[in-house]
Design an enzyme around this catalytic site. Structure first.
Site, short mmCIF file in Angstrom:
data_model
loop_
_atom_site.label_atom_id
_atom_site.label_comp_id
_atom_site.label_asym_id
_atom_site.label_seq_id
_atom_site.Cartn_x
_atom_site.Cartn_y
_atom_site.Cartn_z
N HIS A 56 0.85 -1.19 0.00
CA HIS A 56 0.00 0.00 0.00
C HIS A 56 0.89 1.24 0.00
O HIS A 56 1.63 1.47 0.96
CB HIS A 56 -0.92 0.02 1.22
CG HIS A 56 -1.91 -1.11 1.24
ND1 HIS A 56 -3.15 -1.02 0.67
CD2 HIS A 56 -1.81 -2.38 1.72
CE1 HIS A 56 -3.80 -2.17 0.82
NE2 HIS A 56 -3.00 -3.02 1.46
N ASP A 301 2.05 -6.81 2.32
CA ASP A 301 0.90 -6.02 2.81
C ASP A 301 1.37 -4.82 3.61
O ASP A 301 0.75 -4.41 4.61
CB ASP A 301 -0.08 -6.88 3.63
CG ASP A 301 -1.49 -6.25 3.66
OD1 ASP A 301 -1.70 -5.20 3.03
OD2 ASP A 301 -2.37 -6.83 4.32
N GLY A 320 -3.27 -2.41 10.02
CA GLY A 320 -2.14 -2.43 9.09
C GLY A 320 -0.79 -2.21 9.75
O GLY A 320 -0.68 -1.59 10.80
O1 DOR Z 1 -4.21 -4.45 7.58
C1 DOR Z 1 -4.58 -4.07 6.50
N1 DOR Z 1 -4.34 -2.80 6.07
N2 DOR Z 1 -5.25 -4.90 5.73
C2 DOR Z 1 -5.85 -4.50 4.59
O2 DOR Z 1 -6.47 -5.30 3.95
C3 DOR Z 1 -5.79 -3.09 4.17
C4 DOR Z 1 -4.61 -2.43 4.73
C5 DOR Z 1 -4.63 -0.94 4.61
O3 DOR Z 1 -4.94 -0.42 3.53
O4 DOR Z 1 -4.28 -0.27 5.58
ZN ZN Z 2 -6.12 -7.21 2.50
ZN ZN Z 3 -3.46 -5.02 1.84
#
Ligand code: DOR
Ligand code: ZN
Ligand code: ZN
EC number: 3.5.2.3
Length: 436
Positions: A56, A301, A320
């Site tokens: 991300h 991730d 996240g």
């Molecule tokens: O922990 C996560 N953060 N899982 C996700 O699917 C999205 C991501 C985020 O965009 O912060």
């Molecule tokens: Zn995810």
């Molecule tokens: Zn993700």
């Protein structure tokens, strides 16, 4: 363009050898090469530049948390030469315009190739398909589509998306989370969620979607990729699907390989992530699944969040964790140093296969004469104590802060240009021209 001779590198952990680089290409492998600036790689392992299928970056929209440039710099420090940028930006990457913007920012930054992921549904709303064909045809050449952060929970839409991407050899990367089973969910469902008084997130919420989707992929004869597997049951379903010949691939994150839900006892939202940290038994199962090939790849991730969204009470915090700069170390600790994977297999799971799944043909290539010089040099004997402040990311939500992890990236080369050298980011970079 500068030529280099990398001296004494152990390619995929093999015998030490020299690697010559000229004009961005590997031009020689062997003993006593000459003809360039010398890079001492005594004791270092050379791997192909790592490829992340799940990053991300927060640009456009949340440039306070991460930009394409800072995300690329974090990636380079982690040994990556290519990352796939998830679509949950603001605006959402659901049109040719947005994906081209992200792609171009990556090339202009020059630290790492940034391959945009397109949204499956318009605005990630889960009600109608996004312009998948237009994104595939754009300069970004999108092959991977995902509503990550959200699940494509509507079975009909999921079926249509799987059917649609067949036309251009695309893949749907599913964030498997049954929404009704996870309303208000905060942590893994189990005895501990009861004890801590946090709403549980049952394994079945992940497994039910994966089971449905492998059957849909089989039914329409399409390609499915499953994001961040986190439970034993998920591994078993993928194992079964593969034994049936279903065209499915799966990823696990470094944090699900190392961390478990006991950490939530601290109520520190640094450990809040989606899917949640699971039980020790699940951790064991995803390690086994990665070792035996059921799980194809490791994907980070990497999910940057500003301090104010993490330093608050658990229920209010964002989901996240950062991951790009620590991924290889976590994989070394959990998989290599435990004898579960060789460096050759690490290269497969963190470079070759993610590039293959994303259909990025110029990345994930072997270290061989004539190939693009995307190379990472790793010092497997190094031990580093992780300091969340020591990062190229704009965010600090690093769950490994204070832990000592093995391995350190000494240098990263992107098409023959060092982006990291002597264990530090190269800045400013000598840029290459951006061509479509
Ligand atoms: O922990 C996560 N953060 N899982 C996700 O699917 C999205 C991501 C985020 O965009 O912060
Ligand atoms: Zn995810
Ligand atoms: Zn993700």
């Amino acid at each position: 363009m500068t030529s280099y001779v990398i001296r004494g590198a152990k390619i995929l952990g093999g015998e030490p050898t020299d690697i010559a680089i000229e004009d961005g290409v590997i031009t020689g492998i062997g003993a006593d090469l000459s003809g360039g600036e010398e890079i001492d790689a005594t004791g270092l392992v050379a791997l192909p530049g790592l490829v992340d299928l799940h990053t991300h970056v927060r640009e456009p929209g949340r440039e306070d948390a991460e930009t394409v440039l800072t995300g690329s710099q974090a990636a380079a420090r982690g040994g990556f030469t290519c990352v796939h940028a998830m679509a949950n930006t603001e605006p959402v990457a659901d049109t040719a315009g947005v994906v081209e913007q992200v792609w171009r920012l990556g090339r202009e930054g020059g630290y790492c190739d940034v391959q945009p992921v397109g949204a499956v549904t318009a605005g990630l709303k889960g009600t109608q398909l996004a312009e998948l064909g237009a994104m595939a045809d754009s300069a970004a050449g999108v092959k991977v589509f995902s509503d990550d952060g959200k699940c494509v929970s509507d079975a009909v839409l999921m079926r249509r998306a799987l059917e649609y991407v067949k036309a251009f050899d695309g893949v749907i990367a599913q964030h498997a989370q049954e929404p009704r089973l996870t309303e208000g969910a905060q942590m893994n469902e189990g005895p501990l969620s009861g004890e801590l008084g946090l709403v549980g997130w049952p394994a079945v919420a992940e497994e039910a979607i994966i089971a449905r989707d492998v059957l849909l992929a089989e039914h329409v004869g399409s390609r499915l990729h499953v994001c961040h597997l986190s439970t034993r049951g998920s591994v078993e379903i993928i194992r079964w699907a593969k034994s049936r010949g279903i065209d499915v691939t799966a990823e696990v994150t470094p944090h699900h390989l190392l961390l478990s839900d006991d950490l939530v006892r601290s109520y520190d939202p640094i450990y809040k992530v989606n899917p949640p940290l699971r039980s020790n038994d699940d951790v064991e199962a995803v390690r086994d699944g990665l070792a035996d090939g059921t799980i194809d790849i490791v994907a980070t991730d990497h999910a940057p969040h500003p301090m104010e969204d993490k330093e608050c009470e658990w229920a209010a915090a964002a989901f996240g964790m950062l991951g790009l700069e620590t991924a290889l170390s976590v994989v070394q600790q959990t998989m290599v140093d435990t004898g579960r994977l060789t460096w050759e297999q690490v290269a497969e799971k963190m470079s070759t296969k993610p590039a293959e799944i994303g259909r990025v043909s110029n990345q994930g290539r072997p270290i061989a004469v004539g190939e693009p010089a995307n190379i990472v040099l790793v010092d497997p004997a190094a031990q580093r104590t992780i300091d969340a402040r020591d990062t190229a990311s704009l965010s600090r939500n690093n769950p490994y802060d204070g832990l000592t992890l093995p391995g350190e990236v000494v240098a990263t080369f992107l098409r023959g240009r060092p982006t990291v050298r002597d264990r530090a980011l190269v800045t400013p970079l000598v840029k290459e021209a951006v061509t479509a």
